[in-house]
Design a protein around this motif. Structure first.
Motif, short mmCIF file in Angstrom:
data_model
loop_
_atom_site.label_atom_id
_atom_site.label_comp_id
_atom_site.label_asym_id
_atom_site.label_seq_id
_atom_site.Cartn_x
_atom_site.Cartn_y
_atom_site.Cartn_z
N LEU A 111 0.83 -1.20 0.00
CA LEU A 111 0.00 0.00 0.00
C LEU A 111 0.87 1.26 0.00
O LEU A 111 0.59 2.22 -0.73
CB LEU A 111 -0.92 -0.01 1.22
CG LEU A 111 -1.98 1.09 1.31
CD1 LEU A 111 -2.96 0.98 0.14
CD2 LEU A 111 -2.73 0.99 2.64
N GLU B 69 2.26 2.06 -3.39
CA GLU B 69 1.29 2.70 -4.28
C GLU B 69 1.29 4.23 -4.12
O GLU B 69 1.17 4.96 -5.09
CB GLU B 69 -0.12 2.16 -4.02
CG GLU B 69 -0.39 0.81 -4.61
CD GLU B 69 -0.31 0.82 -6.14
OE1 GLU B 69 -0.85 1.75 -6.76
OE2 GLU B 69 0.29 -0.11 -6.70
N VAL C 273 -5.42 -0.23 -4.44
CA VAL C 273 -5.62 0.27 -3.08
C VAL C 273 -6.88 -0.36 -2.49
O VAL C 273 -6.88 -0.82 -1.34
CB VAL C 273 -5.72 1.80 -3.07
CG1 VAL C 273 -6.12 2.32 -1.69
CG2 VAL C 273 -4.39 2.42 -3.50
N ILE D 253 -7.29 8.12 2.88
CA ILE D 253 -7.39 7.58 1.52
C ILE D 253 -8.62 8.11 0.80
O ILE D 253 -8.58 8.44 -0.39
CB ILE D 253 -7.38 6.04 1.57
CG1 ILE D 253 -6.01 5.53 2.00
CG2 ILE D 253 -7.77 5.45 0.21
CD1 ILE D 253 -5.92 4.04 2.22
#
Length: 290
Positions: free
Chosen positions: A248, A251, A263, A285
């Motif tokens: 993660l 990314e 994700v 996020i």
């Protein structure tokens, strides 16, 4: 250390020693311990390496600075002093990068590097400015750009002596000394005095302050690091949690666009566990993709 990091470190050293334009891809390959042809599997050109050097260093720096900003147990001055210490330590640790900034290597490499350097400078100016307002309060706001510029000038000059002229500074005294000089400057300002810099004049810099999207990205990376620190001494990674968090993080730190489907897949896997900071991570996020 992976191959890309090895190449970046080798190139940074050569750029600092010989200059950007005098360094060849062949020399970078040799310094990296690989064939020239293999080098192109990781970087298409010397310009791409230069961009990666600047981006990699400053992303690490800004992430560490952001993590300190989240510590509400510190006063505004304590936070800023700690952040400046981190900045100095990072610069001293990567003297080659400072030499690239300040020596003949500072000659414009290409438009991408030039624009990246400008964005970095703008982020530092915005960071200094806000920290100065937080420390000294609203009365200093109209002089905050001048104070930020003066502070930046002091720090850069001292870093020149350390990185380029190889002089030693007492690190424990350095930041407190500079902040006391800043105290004296702020104290000397009067209501009758007019600032040299203002928002209109510095619009190009101020509009490049940390965007909501970029701030969310930094928060995400900071939360992931905190989560991994909390979990590293547990048995959680038997379920692949740490590995998933590292994926993660990749990314949100890679140079390409963040893949939303990736994700979402990682979050779907992780949601079955009761992870610390899970709610905060998801909110950050969500802000990133909003």
């Amino acid at each position: 250390m992976n191959k890309r990091e090895t190449i970046i470190r080798a190139a940074m050293k050569l750029f600092a020693q010989k200059g950007y334009h005098a360094t060849s891809m062949q020399e970078i390959a040799e310094q990296s311990g690989m064939a020239k042809g293999s080098l192109y599997n990781y970087f298409k050109s010397k310009e791409e390496i230069a961009v990666s050097i600047f981006r990699c260093h400053y992303e690490i720096l800004f992430r560490k600075i952001f993590e300190v900003s989240q510590d509400k147990n510190l006063s505004a001055r304590e936070r800023f002093e700690k952040q400046l210490c981190i900045q100095i330590e990072e610069f001293i640790r990567h003297k080659e990068l400072v030499r690239m900034h300040m020596g003949e290597q500072a000659v414009k490499v290409n438009d991408e590097v030039h624009q990246l350097a400008f964005r970095i400078r703008a982020r530092i100016l915005n960071w200094y400015r806000q920290a100065i307002i937080d420390m000294y309060g609203e009365p200093v706001r109209r002089f905050s750009l001048d104070c930020a510029a003066i502070l930046n000038g002091m720090l850069k000059e001292y870093m020149f002596y350390v990185a380029v002229e190889q002089k030693e500074l007492q690190r424990s005294h350095f930041v407190p000394f500079v902040l006391r000089r800043l105290d004296a400057i702020v104290k000397s300002l009067t209501e009758e005095e007019k600032p040299l810099l203002n928002d209109q004049m510095m619009e190009d810099y101020l509009c490049l302050g940390l965007s909501t999207k970029e701030e969310a990205r930094q928060q995400i990376v900071a939360y992931i690091h905190q989560m991994m620190d909390m979990l590293k001494d547990t048995r959680m990674n038997e379920s692949g949690i740490i590995d998933s968090l590292e994926t993660l993080e990749q990314e949100f730190t890679q140079e390409d666009d963040v893949r939303k489907f990736m994700v979402e897949a990682i979050l779907l896997y992780l949601e079955r566990f009761s992870l610390p900071l899970w709610k905060e991570l998801n909110e950050a996020i969500a802000r990133y993709f909003a």
